[in-house]
Design a protein around this motif. Structure first.
Motif, PDB file in Angstrom:
ATOM      1  N   LYS A  27       0.823  -1.220   0.000  1.00 17.64           N
ATOM      2  CA  LYS A  27       0.000   0.000   0.000  1.00 17.64           C
ATOM      3  C   LYS A  27       0.852   1.264   0.000  1.00 17.64           C
ATOM      4  CE  LYS A  27      -3.755  -2.402   0.424  1.00 17.64           C
ATOM      5  NZ  LYS A  27      -4.232  -2.956  -0.795  1.00 17.64           N
ATOM      6  N   ASP A  28       2.153   1.108   0.021  1.00 20.61           N
ATOM      7  CA  ASP A  28       3.068   2.240   0.111  1.00 20.61           C
ATOM      8  C   ASP A  28       3.400   2.773  -1.283  1.00 20.61           C
ATOM      9  OD1 ASP A  28       4.901   4.069   1.150  1.00 20.61           O
ATOM     10  OD2 ASP A  28       6.537   2.611   1.128  1.00 20.61           O
ATOM     11  N   ILE A  29       3.460   4.085  -1.426  1.00 23.92           N
ATOM     12  CA  ILE A  29       3.808   4.689  -2.710  1.00 23.92           C
ATOM     13  C   ILE A  29       5.282   5.106  -2.746  1.00 23.92           C
ATOM     14  CG2 ILE A  29       3.247   7.099  -2.212  1.00 23.92           C
ATOM     15  CD1 ILE A  29       1.770   7.111  -4.928  1.00 23.92           C
ATOM     16  N   LEU A  30       5.903   5.240  -1.586  1.00 26.27           N
ATOM     17  CA  LEU A  30       7.284   5.715  -1.522  1.00 26.27           C
ATOM     18  C   LEU A  30       8.263   4.718  -2.142  1.00 26.27           C
ATOM     19  CD1 LEU A  30       9.241   7.908  -0.621  1.00 26.27           C
ATOM     20  CD2 LEU A  30       9.402   6.740   1.590  1.00 26.27           C
ATOM     21  N   GLU A  31       8.105   3.462  -1.827  1.00 22.33           N
ATOM     22  CA  GLU A  31       9.026   2.444  -2.348  1.00 22.33           C
ATOM     23  C   GLU A  31       8.983   2.360  -3.881  1.00 22.33           C
ATOM     24  OE1 GLU A  31       9.672  -2.322  -1.853  1.00 22.33           O
ATOM     25  OE2 GLU A  31       8.936  -1.200  -0.127  1.00 22.33           O
ATOM     26  N   PRO A  32       7.808   2.301  -4.501  1.00 20.63           N
ATOM     27  CA  PRO A  32       7.773   2.318  -5.978  1.00 20.63           C
ATOM     28  C   PRO A  32       8.329   3.619  -6.556  1.00 20.63           C
ATOM     29  CG  PRO A  32       5.667   1.571  -5.123  1.00 20.63           C
ATOM     30  CD  PRO A  32       6.472   2.032  -3.954  1.00 20.63           C
ATOM     31  N   PHE A  33       8.114   4.738  -5.866  1.00 22.10           N
ATOM     32  CA  PHE A  33       8.645   6.013  -6.354  1.00 22.10           C
ATOM     33  C   PHE A  33      10.171   6.012  -6.329  1.00 22.10           C
ATOM     34  CE2 PHE A  33      10.138  10.374  -5.526  1.00 22.10           C
ATOM     35  CZ  PHE A  33       9.801  10.936  -6.753  1.00 22.10           C
ATOM     36  N   ILE A  34      10.767   5.522  -5.266  1.00 21.58           N
ATOM     37  CA  ILE A  34      12.231   5.443  -5.187  1.00 21.58           C
ATOM     38  C   ILE A  34      12.759   4.526  -6.285  1.00 21.58           C
ATOM     39  CG2 ILE A  34      14.156   4.590  -3.777  1.00 21.58           C
ATOM     40  CD1 ILE A  34      12.543   5.598  -1.320  1.00 21.58           C
ATOM     41  N   TYR A  35      12.106   3.397  -6.469  1.00 20.62           N
ATOM     42  CA  TYR A  35      12.491   2.460  -7.525  1.00 20.62           C
ATOM     43  C   TYR A  35      12.414   3.135  -8.888  1.00 20.62           C
ATOM     44  CZ  TYR A  35      12.271  -1.709 -10.491  1.00 20.62           C
ATOM     45  OH  TYR A  35      12.500  -2.642 -11.458  1.00 20.62           O
ATOM     46  N   PHE A  36      11.293   3.795  -9.173  1.00 18.20           N
ATOM     47  CA  PHE A  36      11.107   4.469 -10.454  1.00 18.20           C
ATOM     48  C   PHE A  36      12.161   5.554 -10.655  1.00 18.20           C
ATOM     49  CE2 PHE A  36       9.109   7.669 -13.216  1.00 18.20           C
ATOM     50  CZ  PHE A  36       8.840   6.878 -14.327  1.00 18.20           C
ATOM     51  N   THR A  37      12.449   6.296  -9.603  1.00 19.40           N
ATOM     52  CA  THR A  37      13.472   7.351  -9.671  1.00 19.40           C
ATOM     53  C   THR A  37      14.824   6.763 -10.059  1.00 19.40           C
ATOM     54  OG1 THR A  37      12.293   8.658  -8.014  1.00 19.40           O
ATOM     55  CG2 THR A  37      14.612   9.188  -8.379  1.00 19.40           C
ATOM     56  N   LEU A  38      15.185   5.663  -9.457  1.00 20.39           N
ATOM     57  CA  LEU A  38      16.484   5.049  -9.752  1.00 20.39           C
ATOM     58  C   LEU A  38      16.557   4.494 -11.168  1.00 20.39           C
ATOM     59  CD1 LEU A  38      17.236   3.350  -6.328  1.00 20.39           C
ATOM     60  CD2 LEU A  38      18.305   5.391  -7.296  1.00 20.39           C
ATOM     61  N   ILE A  39      15.505   3.825 -11.615  1.00 18.85           N
ATOM     62  CA  ILE A  39      15.581   3.279 -12.977  1.00 18.85           C
ATOM     63  C   ILE A  39      15.486   4.389 -14.017  1.00 18.85           C
ATOM     64  CG2 ILE A  39      14.822   0.961 -12.324  1.00 18.85           C
ATOM     65  CD1 ILE A  39      12.099   1.604 -13.597  1.00 18.85           C
ATOM     66  N   GLN A  40      14.780   5.475 -13.704  1.00 17.75           N
ATOM     67  CA  GLN A  40      14.752   6.614 -14.616  1.00 17.75           C
ATOM     68  C   GLN A  40      16.114   7.304 -14.659  1.00 17.75           C
ATOM     69  OE1 GLN A  40      12.101   5.999 -16.692  1.00 17.75           O
ATOM     70  NE2 GLN A  40      12.200   8.192 -16.872  1.00 17.75           N
ATOM     71  N   ALA A  41      16.811   7.322 -13.537  1.00 18.90           N
ATOM     72  CA  ALA A  41      18.162   7.891 -13.516  1.00 18.90           C
ATOM     73  C   ALA A  41      19.091   7.075 -14.419  1.00 18.90           C
ATOM     74  CB  ALA A  41      18.703   7.937 -12.089  1.00 18.90           C
ATOM     75  N   VAL A  42      18.977   5.755 -14.365  1.00 23.69           N
ATOM     76  CA  VAL A  42      19.771   4.891 -15.241  1.00 23.69           C
ATOM     77  C   VAL A  42      19.444   5.200 -16.697  1.00 23.69           C
ATOM     78  CG1 VAL A  42      20.095   2.492 -15.991  1.00 23.69           C
ATOM     79  CG2 VAL A  42      20.056   3.046 -13.554  1.00 23.69           C
ATOM     80  N   TYR A  43      18.156   5.294 -17.002  1.00 24.79           N
ATOM     81  CA  TYR A  43      17.728   5.606 -18.369  1.00 24.79           C
ATOM     82  C   TYR A  43      18.286   6.956 -18.825  1.00 24.79           C
ATOM     83  CZ  TYR A  43      14.745   6.831 -22.286  1.00 24.79           C
ATOM     84  OH  TYR A  43      14.291   7.210 -23.517  1.00 24.79           O
ATOM     85  N   THR A  44      18.206   7.951 -17.981  1.00 24.28           N
ATOM     86  CA  THR A  44      18.666   9.294 -18.326  1.00 24.28           C
ATOM     87  C   THR A  44      20.166   9.314 -18.586  1.00 24.28           C
ATOM     88  OG1 THR A  44      16.885  10.287 -17.026  1.00 24.28           O
ATOM     89  CG2 THR A  44      18.785  11.687 -17.517  1.00 24.28           C
ATOM     90  N   ILE A  45      20.929   8.691 -17.728  1.00 26.65           N
ATOM     91  CA  ILE A  45      22.390   8.675 -17.878  1.00 26.65           C
ATOM     92  C   ILE A  45      22.797   7.963 -19.160  1.00 26.65           C
ATOM     93  CG2 ILE A  45      24.524   7.729 -16.898  1.00 26.65           C
ATOM     94  CD1 ILE A  45      23.170   8.292 -14.098  1.00 26.65           C
ATOM     95  N   PHE A  46      22.256   6.771 -19.388  1.00 34.01           N
ATOM     96  CA  PHE A  46      22.639   6.020 -20.577  1.00 34.01           C
ATOM     97  C   PHE A  46      22.125   6.664 -21.859  1.00 34.01           C
ATOM     98  CE2 PHE A  46      23.480   2.540 -17.536  1.00 34.01           C
ATOM     99  CZ  PHE A  46      24.799   2.302 -17.897  1.00 34.01           C
TER     100      PHE A  46
END
Length: 133
Positions: A27-46
């Protein structure tokens, strides 16, 4: 934390049905948000790295755009990616809201946090592989 994220990535790719079934109880939104932030950071860098290689190795491809803009293409790309990254995080909430309304239209009973979680984790393949030319 890194180990947990890598484990989630592995499950999304190898056992998505099991992963999303287990995740539906979260039911938590923070954990998916942190996950999404990290994978988007990978996408942005590459994506930025690939873009720089495109500029260096295929300058004719970029010449038309470079002639119209009075700024080095590397700087323009950096500016684009630095603005695009936070915008992608903001847009993730809006896109999840639209998706949630769509789910509700068809009778879904879940909460917005479940929809955001689905959106965030289902973005994994695109975020981790979408930068590949």
């Amino acid at each position: 934390m890194i180990q947990a994220i890598l484990h989630k990535i592995k499950l999304v790719f190898t056992r998505p049905k099991d992963f999303f079934k287990a995740e539906s109880k979260n039911k938590d939104i923070l954990e998916p948000f942190i996950y999404f932030t990290l994978i988007q950071a990978v996408y942005t860098i590459f994506s930025y790295i690939v873009f720089i290689f495109m500029i260096k190795f295929h300058p004719d491809y970029m010449r038309e755009m470079m002639d119209k803009i009075n700024m080095p293409m590397e700087n323009l790309a950096l500016m684009f990616y630095l603005l695009g990254f936070p915008l992608s995080l903001i847009i993730s909430f809006a896109a999840s809201g639209i998706l949630h309304l769509w789910y509700k239209l068809f009778g879904a009973k879940g909460k917005y946090s479940n929809t955001y979680s689905i959106f965030a984790y289902s973005s994994t393949p695109n975020s981790l592989l979408g930068w590949v030319p």
